[in-house]
Every structure is written in C-alpha cells, then in structure tokens.
Design a protein around this motif. Structure first.
Motif, PDB file in Angstrom:
ATOM      1  N   THR A  61       0.630  -1.102  -0.083  1.00  0.00           N
ATOM      2  CA  THR A  61      -0.197  -0.039  -0.062  1.00  0.00           C
ATOM      3  C   THR A  61       0.705   1.252   0.094  1.00  0.00           C
ATOM      4  OG1 THR A  61      -1.850  -1.089   1.362  1.00  0.00           O
ATOM      5  CG2 THR A  61      -1.945   1.385   1.253  1.00  0.00           C
ATOM      6  N   GLY A 121       0.812   5.489  -0.212  1.00  0.00           N
ATOM      7  CA  GLY A 121      -0.500   6.507   0.235  1.00  0.00           C
ATOM      8  C   GLY A 121       0.576   7.959   0.393  1.00  0.00           C
ATOM      9  N   ALA A 152      -4.712  10.096   0.335  1.00  0.00           N
ATOM     10  CA  ALA A 152      -5.026   8.955  -0.727  1.00  0.00           C
ATOM     11  C   ALA A 152      -4.266   7.690  -0.721  1.00  0.00           C
ATOM     12  CB  ALA A 152      -4.765   9.734  -1.931  1.00  0.00           C
ATOM     13  N   TYR A 153      -4.638   6.637  -1.163  1.00  0.00           N
ATOM     14  CA  TYR A 153      -3.809   5.522  -0.941  1.00  0.00           C
ATOM     15  C   TYR A 153      -4.144   4.655  -2.152  1.00  0.00           C
ATOM     16  CZ  TYR A 153      -8.148   2.740   0.159  1.00  0.00           C
ATOM     17  OH  TYR A 153      -9.369   2.327   0.118  1.00  0.00           O
ATOM     18  N   LEU A 154      -3.073   3.721  -2.603  1.00  0.00           N
ATOM     19  CA  LEU A 154      -3.345   2.825  -3.753  1.00  0.00           C
ATOM     20  C   LEU A 154      -2.800   1.597  -3.197  1.00  0.00           C
ATOM     21  CD1 LEU A 154      -3.389   2.147  -6.868  1.00  0.00           C
ATOM     22  CD2 LEU A 154      -1.048   2.637  -7.075  1.00  0.00           C
ATOM     23  N   ASN A 155      -3.583   0.482  -3.171  1.00  0.00           N
ATOM     24  CA  ASN A 155      -3.256  -0.721  -2.409  1.00  0.00           C
ATOM     25  C   ASN A 155      -3.020  -1.796  -3.654  1.00  0.00           C
ATOM     26  OD1 ASN A 155      -4.220  -3.629  -1.537  1.00  0.00           O
ATOM     27  ND2 ASN A 155      -3.473  -2.651   0.162  1.00  0.00           N
ATOM     28  N   ALA A 214      -6.735  -4.570  -6.517  1.00  0.00           N
ATOM     29  CA  ALA A 214      -6.071  -3.157  -6.725  1.00  0.00           C
ATOM     30  C   ALA A 214      -7.121  -2.294  -6.268  1.00  0.00           C
ATOM     31  CB  ALA A 214      -5.735  -3.088  -8.176  1.00  0.00           C
ATOM     32  N   ASP A 215      -6.773  -1.395  -5.184  1.00  0.00           N
ATOM     33  CA  ASP A 215      -7.914  -0.339  -4.644  1.00  0.00           C
ATOM     34  C   ASP A 215      -7.120   1.141  -4.759  1.00  0.00           C
ATOM     35  OD1 ASP A 215      -9.507  -2.447  -3.256  1.00  0.00           O
ATOM     36  OD2 ASP A 215      -7.509  -3.106  -2.334  1.00  0.00           O
ATOM     37  N   LEU A 216      -7.930   1.989  -4.976  1.00  0.00           N
ATOM     38  CA  LEU A 216      -7.592   3.265  -5.037  1.00  0.00           C
ATOM     39  C   LEU A 216      -8.699   4.013  -3.949  1.00  0.00           C
ATOM     40  CD1 LEU A 216      -6.027   5.571  -6.278  1.00  0.00           C
ATOM     41  CD2 LEU A 216      -7.736   5.705  -8.338  1.00  0.00           C
ATOM     42  N   GLY A 221     -13.300   3.879  -1.479  1.00  0.00           N
ATOM     43  CA  GLY A 221     -12.862   4.033  -2.685  1.00  0.00           C
ATOM     44  C   GLY A 221     -13.510   2.921  -3.752  1.00  0.00           C
ATOM     45  N   SER A 269     -12.426  -0.614  -5.814  1.00  0.00           N
ATOM     46  CA  SER A 269     -11.406  -1.877  -5.787  1.00  0.00           C
ATOM     47  C   SER A 269     -11.752  -2.776  -7.191  1.00  0.00           C
ATOM     48  CB  SER A 269     -11.950  -2.658  -4.673  1.00  0.00           C
ATOM     49  OG  SER A 269     -11.206  -3.902  -4.358  1.00  0.00           O
ATOM     50  N   THR A 299     -15.057  -4.807 -10.819  1.00  0.00           N
ATOM     51  CA  THR A 299     -14.658  -3.493  -9.986  1.00  0.00           C
ATOM     52  C   THR A 299     -15.956  -3.081  -9.016  1.00  0.00           C
ATOM     53  OG1 THR A 299     -13.252  -2.861 -11.870  1.00  0.00           O
ATOM     54  CG2 THR A 299     -14.117  -1.072 -10.298  1.00  0.00           C
TER      55      THR A 299
END
Length: 138
Positions: free
Chosen positions: A8, A10, A19-22, A41-43, A63, A65, A89
C-alpha cells in the motif's frame, strides 16, 4: 488462504486526509484440490480520526476496488486442464488503525469490504508496517 502479500502506498494531503493505492495477491487450494489465485487493486481516500493516547490513530477509508480470480480446473466434458480468469470492479470501504512504535514507524491493520448490487462481498484483512518519511525530518 495459504499465502498472500500486498503493498500500500499513500500520500497525506492534510493531517486527516490521505489518498492510497493498494495492490494485493494471494493463493489457496480449493476443497476439490484446484489451485486458485486472487488479486486486488484499490484506489481510495482515508480519513484519520483523532489519535488516542498519542499512539493509536484510527481511520476510515473508501474508494474503488478491482478483484481478480484465477482458477485452475478440469473441463468435465473434455477432461482437459484450463485456467479461468474473471474480474470485477466495485465500491470498497473499511477502516483500521495505525499503532505507532515511534513517530515515523507504526504497525497498521485494516479491514476492507466490497459493495456490489448483491451485497457486501470480498472481506480482506491487512496487517503491515507503516513508514512515515515526513516524520524523519522533524
């Protein structure tokens, strides 16, 4: 699940908003003996609540996914092996907490769920190490 991993990244815009991206992946064996792989994948965005006891910072997140499922199996009609892949999604939401060991290092735990027209799906649990480079300069 037999194995899994993830990363992750962020960026904190303010004391409360980030904000994060996983990206995550895992694999397991079904009861029928087939190997199955999953990925996500998550935003999204996180809202950090006030810190408790100068150590624990709880947060809420939400967010989008995208989940992927890859499955090895045998075609019952032909007897040949195949690999099937599908994805979806969806909206995602969850929460967790960061437990600070120092100002710049914390253990982070979170839970994330997907929301679809069929209901709440795909629960995931994450535990990891959080590094806060901005605190290194203080």
């Amino acid at each position: 699940m037999l194995w899994g991993g993830g990363l992750t990244l962020g960026y904190g815009f303010t004391r409360h908003w980030a904000a994060y991206l996983n990206a995550g992946w895992g694999g397991f064996q079904t009861t029928a003996g087939n190997r199955t792989g999953v990925g996500s994948a998550d935003l999204g965005a996180r809202y950090h609540l006030p810190t408790v006891g100068r150590v624990i910072t709880p947060f809420l997140q939400g967010g989008l996914s995208s989940r992927t499922l890859s499955r090895d199996g045998l075609d019952a009609r032909t007897g040949s092996a195949y690999n099937g892949v599908s994805w979806r999604t969806m909206a995602a939401f969850g929460g967790g907490a960061n437990v600070h060991i120092t100002r710049s290092v914390a253990v982070s735990g979170m839970s994330t769920w997907g929301a679809t027209s069929s209901g709440i799906v795909n629960p995931r649990l994450h535990v990891g190490l959080l590094l806060l480079p901005g605190a290194w300069r203080r």
